[in-house]
Design a protein around this motif. Structure first.
Motif, PDB file in Angstrom:
ATOM      1  N   ARG A  72     -19.678  23.100   5.856  1.00 44.12           N
ATOM      2  CA  ARG A  72     -20.519  22.955   6.763  1.00 44.12           C
ATOM      3  C   ARG A  72     -20.301  21.731   7.734  1.00 44.12           C
ATOM      4  O   ARG A  72     -20.746  21.404   8.813  1.00 44.12           O
ATOM      5  CB  ARG A  72     -22.053  22.990   6.022  1.00 44.12           C
ATOM      6  N   LEU A  73     -19.719  20.733   7.139  1.00 43.56           N
ATOM      7  CA  LEU A  73     -19.252  19.459   7.765  1.00 43.56           C
ATOM      8  C   LEU A  73     -17.887  19.226   8.343  1.00 43.56           C
ATOM      9  O   LEU A  73     -17.093  19.987   7.805  1.00 43.56           O
ATOM     10  CB  LEU A  73     -19.807  18.363   6.947  1.00 43.56           C
ATOM     11  N   VAL A  74     -17.912  18.894   9.442  1.00 44.28           N
ATOM     12  CA  VAL A  74     -16.435  18.596  10.038  1.00 44.28           C
ATOM     13  C   VAL A  74     -15.798  17.440   9.464  1.00 44.28           C
ATOM     14  O   VAL A  74     -16.608  16.323   9.278  1.00 44.28           O
ATOM     15  CB  VAL A  74     -16.596  18.212  11.617  1.00 44.28           C
ATOM     16  N   ASP A  75     -15.028  17.602   8.588  1.00 45.25           N
ATOM     17  CA  ASP A  75     -14.263  16.450   7.829  1.00 45.25           C
ATOM     18  C   ASP A  75     -13.281  15.656   8.514  1.00 45.25           C
ATOM     19  O   ASP A  75     -12.131  15.773   8.812  1.00 45.25           O
ATOM     20  CB  ASP A  75     -13.317  17.192   6.615  1.00 45.25           C
ATOM     21  N   PHE A  76     -13.839  14.436   8.881  1.00 42.33           N
ATOM     22  CA  PHE A  76     -13.320  13.355   9.171  1.00 42.33           C
ATOM     23  C   PHE A  76     -12.842  12.396   8.318  1.00 42.33           C
ATOM     24  O   PHE A  76     -11.960  11.442   8.447  1.00 42.33           O
ATOM     25  CB  PHE A  76     -14.146  12.532  10.287  1.00 42.33           C
ATOM     26  N   SER A  77     -12.926  12.659   6.804  1.00 39.79           N
ATOM     27  CA  SER A  77     -12.726  11.606   5.737  1.00 39.79           C
ATOM     28  C   SER A  77     -11.122  12.089   5.193  1.00 39.79           C
ATOM     29  O   SER A  77     -10.745  11.039   4.475  1.00 39.79           O
ATOM     30  CB  SER A  77     -13.711  11.891   4.786  1.00 39.79           C
ATOM     31  N   ALA A  78     -10.656  13.057   5.590  1.00 37.57           N
ATOM     32  CA  ALA A  78      -9.332  13.292   5.205  1.00 37.57           C
ATOM     33  C   ALA A  78      -8.347  13.316   6.554  1.00 37.57           C
ATOM     34  O   ALA A  78      -8.765  14.024   7.400  1.00 37.57           O
ATOM     35  CB  ALA A  78      -9.204  14.686   4.575  1.00 37.57           C
ATOM     36  N   ASN A  79      -7.087  12.680   6.166  1.00 40.07           N
ATOM     37  CA  ASN A  79      -6.265  12.546   7.560  1.00 40.07           C
ATOM     38  C   ASN A  79      -5.369  13.922   7.812  1.00 40.07           C
ATOM     39  O   ASN A  79      -4.114  13.610   7.528  1.00 40.07           O
ATOM     40  CB  ASN A  79      -5.612  11.268   7.222  1.00 40.07           C
ATOM     41  N   ALA A 105     -24.603   8.202   6.426  1.00 44.11           N
ATOM     42  CA  ALA A 105     -25.619   9.289   6.256  1.00 44.11           C
ATOM     43  C   ALA A 105     -25.802   9.719   7.743  1.00 44.11           C
ATOM     44  O   ALA A 105     -26.206  10.809   7.795  1.00 44.11           O
ATOM     45  CB  ALA A 105     -26.906   8.530   5.721  1.00 44.11           C
ATOM     46  N   HIS A 106     -25.927   8.940   8.765  1.00 44.68           N
ATOM     47  CA  HIS A 106     -26.091   9.321  10.295  1.00 44.68           C
ATOM     48  C   HIS A 106     -25.283  10.395  10.466  1.00 44.68           C
ATOM     49  O   HIS A 106     -25.574  11.214  11.259  1.00 44.68           O
ATOM     50  CB  HIS A 106     -26.150   8.100  10.858  1.00 44.68           C
ATOM     51  N   ALA A 107     -23.886  10.091  10.270  1.00 45.41           N
ATOM     52  CA  ALA A 107     -22.745  10.797  10.427  1.00 45.41           C
ATOM     53  C   ALA A 107     -23.017  12.162   9.780  1.00 45.41           C
ATOM     54  O   ALA A 107     -22.877  13.433  10.382  1.00 45.41           O
ATOM     55  CB  ALA A 107     -21.466  10.400  10.009  1.00 45.41           C
ATOM     56  N   ARG A 108     -23.327  12.156   8.452  1.00 41.11           N
ATOM     57  CA  ARG A 108     -23.513  13.360   7.765  1.00 41.11           C
ATOM     58  C   ARG A 108     -24.967  14.362   8.309  1.00 41.11           C
ATOM     59  O   ARG A 108     -24.690  15.587   8.400  1.00 41.11           O
ATOM     60  CB  ARG A 108     -23.900  13.325   6.354  1.00 41.11           C
ATOM     61  N   GLU A 109     -25.929  13.641   8.895  1.00 37.74           N
ATOM     62  CA  GLU A 109     -26.988  14.315   9.472  1.00 37.74           C
ATOM     63  C   GLU A 109     -26.605  15.214  10.801  1.00 37.74           C
ATOM     64  O   GLU A 109     -27.005  16.150  11.319  1.00 37.74           O
ATOM     65  CB  GLU A 109     -28.124  13.290   9.981  1.00 37.74           C
ATOM     66  N   ARG A 110     -25.254  14.658  11.426  1.00 35.90           N
ATOM     67  CA  ARG A 110     -24.900  15.051  12.530  1.00 35.90           C
ATOM     68  C   ARG A 110     -23.836  16.049  12.241  1.00 35.90           C
ATOM     69  O   ARG A 110     -22.961  16.707  13.086  1.00 35.90           O
ATOM     70  CB  ARG A 110     -24.206  14.249  13.485  1.00 35.90           C
ATOM     71  N   GLY A 111     -23.550  16.510  10.940  1.00 38.43           N
ATOM     72  CA  GLY A 111     -22.486  17.473  10.554  1.00 38.43           C
ATOM     73  C   GLY A 111     -21.013  16.986  10.445  1.00 38.43           C
ATOM     74  O   GLY A 111     -20.373  17.685  10.534  1.00 38.43           O
ATOM     75  N   LEU A 112     -20.969  15.588  10.056  1.00 37.84           N
ATOM     76  CA  LEU A 112     -19.747  15.020  10.107  1.00 37.84           C
ATOM     77  C   LEU A 112     -19.416  14.125   8.773  1.00 37.84           C
ATOM     78  O   LEU A 112     -20.519  13.509   8.410  1.00 37.84           O
ATOM     79  CB  LEU A 112     -19.455  13.905  11.193  1.00 37.84           C
ATOM     80  N   SER A 113     -18.281  14.310   8.220  1.00 39.71           N
ATOM     81  CA  SER A 113     -17.995  13.620   6.920  1.00 39.71           C
ATOM     82  C   SER A 113     -17.219  12.495   7.094  1.00 39.71           C
ATOM     83  O   SER A 113     -15.997  12.686   7.745  1.00 39.71           O
ATOM     84  CB  SER A 113     -17.388  14.436   5.798  1.00 39.71           C
ATOM     85  N   LEU A 114     -17.312  11.324   7.118  1.00 39.92           N
ATOM     86  CA  LEU A 114     -16.418  10.086   7.110  1.00 39.92           C
ATOM     87  C   LEU A 114     -15.976   9.413   5.993  1.00 39.92           C
ATOM     88  O   LEU A 114     -16.355   9.765   4.880  1.00 39.92           O
ATOM     89  CB  LEU A 114     -17.181   8.770   8.119  1.00 39.92           C
ATOM     90  N   ARG A 115     -14.907   8.698   5.858  1.00 40.16           N
ATOM     91  CA  ARG A 115     -14.422   7.976   4.881  1.00 40.16           C
ATOM     92  C   ARG A 115     -14.918   6.505   4.689  1.00 40.16           C
ATOM     93  O   ARG A 115     -14.616   5.959   5.570  1.00 40.16           O
ATOM     94  CB  ARG A 115     -12.768   8.067   5.103  1.00 40.16           C
ATOM     95  N   ASP A 116     -15.665   6.603   3.572  1.00 41.14           N
ATOM     96  CA  ASP A 116     -16.174   5.223   2.990  1.00 41.14           C
ATOM     97  C   ASP A 116     -15.030   4.408   2.600  1.00 41.14           C
ATOM     98  O   ASP A 116     -14.325   4.523   1.651  1.00 41.14           O
ATOM     99  CB  ASP A 116     -16.962   5.269   2.010  1.00 41.14           C
ATOM    100  N   ALA A 117     -14.816   3.322   3.577  1.00 40.61           N
ATOM    101  CA  ALA A 117     -13.288   2.581   3.448  1.00 40.61           C
ATOM    102  C   ALA A 117     -13.837   1.395   2.436  1.00 40.61           C
ATOM    103  O   ALA A 117     -12.718   0.518   2.093  1.00 40.61           O
ATOM    104  CB  ALA A 117     -12.813   2.136   4.613  1.00 40.61           C
ATOM    105  N   ARG A 118     -14.959   1.238   1.995  1.00 42.48           N
ATOM    106  CA  ARG A 118     -15.130   0.275   1.092  1.00 42.48           C
ATOM    107  C   ARG A 118     -14.546   0.294  -0.318  1.00 42.48           C
ATOM    108  O   ARG A 118     -14.535  -0.524  -1.086  1.00 42.48           O
ATOM    109  CB  ARG A 118     -16.754   0.001   0.769  1.00 42.48           C
ATOM    110  N   THR A 119     -13.887   1.621  -0.450  1.00 40.72           N
ATOM    111  CA  THR A 119     -13.192   1.678  -1.940  1.00 40.72           C
ATOM    112  C   THR A 119     -11.576   1.100  -1.651  1.00 40.72           C
ATOM    113  O   THR A 119     -11.168   0.861  -2.818  1.00 40.72           O
ATOM    114  CB  THR A 119     -13.040   3.096  -2.097  1.00 40.72           C
TER     115      THR A 119
END
Length: 336
Positions: free
Chosen positions: A21-28, A294-308
């Motif tokens: 359901r999310l647009v995946d911006f977390s995978a390149n 979380a804000h991006a997810r509420e908008r239907g978007l998945s981002l990559r947490d780069a803190r890892t």
């Protein structure tokens, strides 16, 4: 692989979203696939009732044409990560040191440790100044993940010459190089190139890639590679995709234009790292990273947490996707 090292090695976090359901911006990975690739996959199903030909002749030819090397120098693998494991397996002995870029792809550290090797992290933008002497190998990620910059070709080849003089293997991860116009190191002596078809062709589940090497390193890779290490569908679809030159050119053009547009739109509000890759690394500044995610997810978007990634404590990474999807991302980030 060093059995004593396995118990102290853990899994590595990656991008990728399982929620469709999310647009995946977390995978390149490319959101588009070459036209006809589904038909190639379906056609390959008929040959799964028998073992694939272990020479993978047609796949090697297509890969060689794709990166401009000799087909005999191509070693088929089940994805770029399998090529990296094979490269470390034939070049790194227990206790030997391997220079790794930082921040960069976390699997380098893990795979070196699995061989009993000792990772030596070096800032990715200082890597080509390292003295390769006394190290078993040096890894370059070109363009680097997650920062996005590609190394200047003349500087990279000068560093390769220094590695050859030191007897140190250069392992070049070129997973994102086909999104650029920069030449591959494939076919150069003293280097193992690892390539993935995941990113350009949008098929992370296919698991198709290859290594390229010469001389004694090539001989070791060939002897060590798993028999039937690439499935028949992966080989056939991979061969088909690597021959789609128009698709590759169109993708490069789209990504370059969209990356520049996204950078221009976000640069006043976020710290945007220079990038030659199909992604951007963003410093969120004083914003809370969890809140941005979380804000991006509420908008239907998945981002990559780069803190890892080591040294990145206020960053997210976002893929460059289709124009209308990128518009949604820009709107969400500017509203965060």
């Amino acid at each position: 692989m060093d059995p004593d090292a396995v118990s102290s090695t853990s899994r590595v976090p990656h991008g990728g979203c399982e929620d469709d359901r999310l647009v995946d911006f977390s995978a390149n990975t490319n959101p588009r696939r070459p036209p006809g690739s589904a038909m190639a996959y379906e056609a390959a199903f008929g040959v799964t009732s028998r073992y694939p030909a272990d020479d993978y002749a047609e796949y090697r030819i297509a890969a060689a044409e794709y990166v401009d090397c000799d087909p005999k120098q191509v070693v088929p693998t089940a994805g770029g990560l399998a090529a990296l494991r094979l490269a470390f397996g034939v070049t790194v002995d227990s206790g030997e040191t391997v220079v790794l870029p930082e921040p960069s792809f976390g699997e380098y550290d893990r795979e070196v440790r699995l061989q009993g090797g000792v990772p030596v992290p070096v800032a990715h933008d200082e890597l080509l100044s390292v003295d390769p002497t006394e190290h078993a190998a040096v890894v370059v990620c070109n363009p680097n993940n997650p920062t996005g910059e590609a190394y200047p070709p003349t500087d990279l080849r000068a560093f390769l010459r220094r590695c050859r003089e030191a007897g140190t293997v250069l392992v070049a991860d070129e997973a994102f190089l086909d999104f650029t116009e920069f030449p591959s190191l494939a076919g150069e002596d003293g280097v193992v190139v690892a390539r993935s078809l995941t990113k350009m062709f949008g098929m992370p589940g296919l698991r198709a890639g290859f290594a390229v090497a010469t001389g004694g390193i090539l001989d070791r890779l060939e002897r060590a590679r798993p028999t039937w290490g690439l499935s028949a569908p992966a080989a056939d679809v991979g061969e088909f995709c690597m021959r789609q030159s128009s698709f590759v050119a169109e993708t490069r053009d789209r990504v370059a234009k969209e990356r520049a547009r996204m950078r221009d739109a976000l640069d006043d509000d976020y710290g945007v790292s220079p990038s030659d890759a199909p992604f951007l690394l963003l410093d969120v500044g004083d914003r809370d990273v969890d809140a941005v995610l979380a804000h991006a997810r509420e908008r239907g978007l998945s981002l990559r947490d780069a803190r890892t990634f080591p040294g990145l404590d206020s960053h997210v990474r976002v893929a460059v996707r289709l124009p209308e999807e990128n518009d949604r991302l820009i709107d969400a980030l500017l509203d965060a």
